[in-house]
Enzyme design. Structure first.
Site, PDB file in Angstrom:
ATOM      1  N   HIS A 167       0.940 -21.444  31.636  1.00 36.63           N
ATOM      2  CA  HIS A 167       1.083 -20.994  33.022  1.00 36.63           C
ATOM      3  C   HIS A 167      -0.186 -21.261  33.830  1.00 36.63           C
ATOM      4  O   HIS A 167      -0.105 -21.607  35.015  1.00 36.63           O
ATOM      5  CB  HIS A 167       1.436 -19.515  33.057  1.00 36.63           C
ATOM      6  CG  HIS A 167       2.897 -19.242  32.877  1.00 36.63           C
ATOM      7  ND1 HIS A 167       3.767 -19.131  33.932  1.00 36.63           N
ATOM      8  CD2 HIS A 167       3.640 -19.083  31.750  1.00 36.63           C
ATOM      9  CE1 HIS A 167       4.991 -18.893  33.476  1.00 36.63           C
ATOM     10  NE2 HIS A 167       4.939 -18.872  32.144  1.00 36.63           N
ATOM     11  N   HIS A 188      10.240 -28.326  28.334  1.00 37.97           N
ATOM     12  CA  HIS A 188      11.000 -29.146  29.285  1.00 37.97           C
ATOM     13  C   HIS A 188      10.126 -29.414  30.501  1.00 37.97           C
ATOM     14  O   HIS A 188       9.338 -28.557  30.919  1.00 37.97           O
ATOM     15  CB  HIS A 188      12.270 -28.397  29.717  1.00 37.97           C
ATOM     16  CG  HIS A 188      12.764 -28.792  31.083  1.00 37.97           C
ATOM     17  ND1 HIS A 188      12.451 -28.073  32.220  1.00 37.97           N
ATOM     18  CD2 HIS A 188      13.526 -29.838  31.490  1.00 37.97           C
ATOM     19  CE1 HIS A 188      13.015 -28.646  33.265  1.00 37.97           C
ATOM     20  NE2 HIS A 188      13.656 -29.716  32.866  1.00 37.97           N
TER      21      HIS A 188
END
Length: 293
Positions: free
Chosen positions: A163, A129
């Site tokens: 990340h 997302h």
């Protein structure tokens, strides 16, 4: 700054969200072309969306772009919208509770953004997302957004790569952004009734107004531009991984978790439905298939 002064900034933000949408759609269709999977390469179906006011007036709209049944993506939506109007009483109260000033006196709003959710065909490739947005009222303005990875079968190296890309985007603007926005994502994407996160996190931020619109817009662009470098290598790494029936079962159960979160807790879903935006576009995030045990 007056409403008129902000019109050029609104237009810049709206145009950038549209340009980002075009880049992502092209990249995803290119991935469909490169992967030699079953069936034809998937293509996005684009549907205009509209938002009408109480008297039928034009209150903006956007594009709902959805690819279904592709080689890589089982379903992916990349939506953009630019809408405006007057907030309903319930939405006014929600905004006032968040500290937005002047809602009772002047409940006008303007919002623009891009929202993306991808549900993958191979269970070893993670769902994802991403969204970025700008919101304006006569009393305030702010940016928000983020991205989070949602694998049903986690690979630590994929989580680390995702990340790292987001951290690089954050660190280029403020060394404190990544730890702050990662922690916010861990809290925001947590599902209380399941006692667990919906995925492996990412970053999330809202109400970003440092007083420097240009700096905040630049950071929001950086978040959007980091998405493809964060997600595509992870996806390409797993496309050829063989998947068992048990893997598919795990994927469908995890999708149920994702659906629960988006229907019960997601702030964007609630806002979109409450402000009268196209329901199909708002619910684009839901997976094509899911199951519950």
């Amino acid at each position: 700054m007056t409403d008129q002064d902000f019109e050029a900034r609104k237009a810049r933000a709206s145009q950038w969200f549209s340009e980002l949408r075009d880049r992502i759609v092209a990249a995803f269709e290119g991935l469909e072309d490169r992967f030699e999977g079953e069936g034809p390469a998937g293509r996005f179906e684009v549907t205009p969306t509209t938002r009408s006011g109480p008297a039928g007036e034009d209150n903006g709209g956007g594009k709902m772009s959805v690819l279904r049944g592709g080689r890589v993506f089982e379903k992916v939506g990349v939506n953009i919208s630019t809408v405006w109007g007057t907030l309903a009483p319930r939405a006014q109260k929600a905004m006032a509770a968040r500290g937005v000033p002047g809602m009772e006196a002047d409940p006008r709003f303007w919002a623009s953004g891009i929202s993306l959710v991808a549900h993958m065909r191979n269970p070893h490739t993670p769902a994802v997302h991403m969204n970025t947005r700008m919101f304006w009222t006569p009393g305030a303005w702010w940016f928000g957004g983020g991205a989070d990875l949602n694998p049903c079968i986690e690979y630590p190296e994929d989580t680390a790569h995702f990340h790292a890309a987001l951290q690089a985007a954050c660190d280029a603007h403020d060394a404190g952004y990544y730890p702050r926005f990662k922690a916010w994502a861990d809290e925001y994407f947590f599902i209380p009734h399941r006692g667990r996160a919906r995925g492996v996190g990412g970053i999330f931020y809202d109400d970003l107004n440092t007083g420097d619109w240009e700096a905040d817009f630049a950071f929001t662009r950086a978040v959007g531009e980091a998405f493809l470098p964060a997600f595509l290598p992870v996806t390409e790494r797993r496309l050829g991984t063989p998947a068992s029936e048990a893997d598919r079962d795990a994927q469908l159960i995890h999708r149920g978790l994702y659906a629960e979160y988006n229907l019960v807790y997601d702030r964007g879903t609630k806002f979109g439905l409450e402000t009268g935006h196209n329901a199909d576009a708002v619910l684009m995030s839901l997976p094509p298939l899911a199951k519950w045990v």
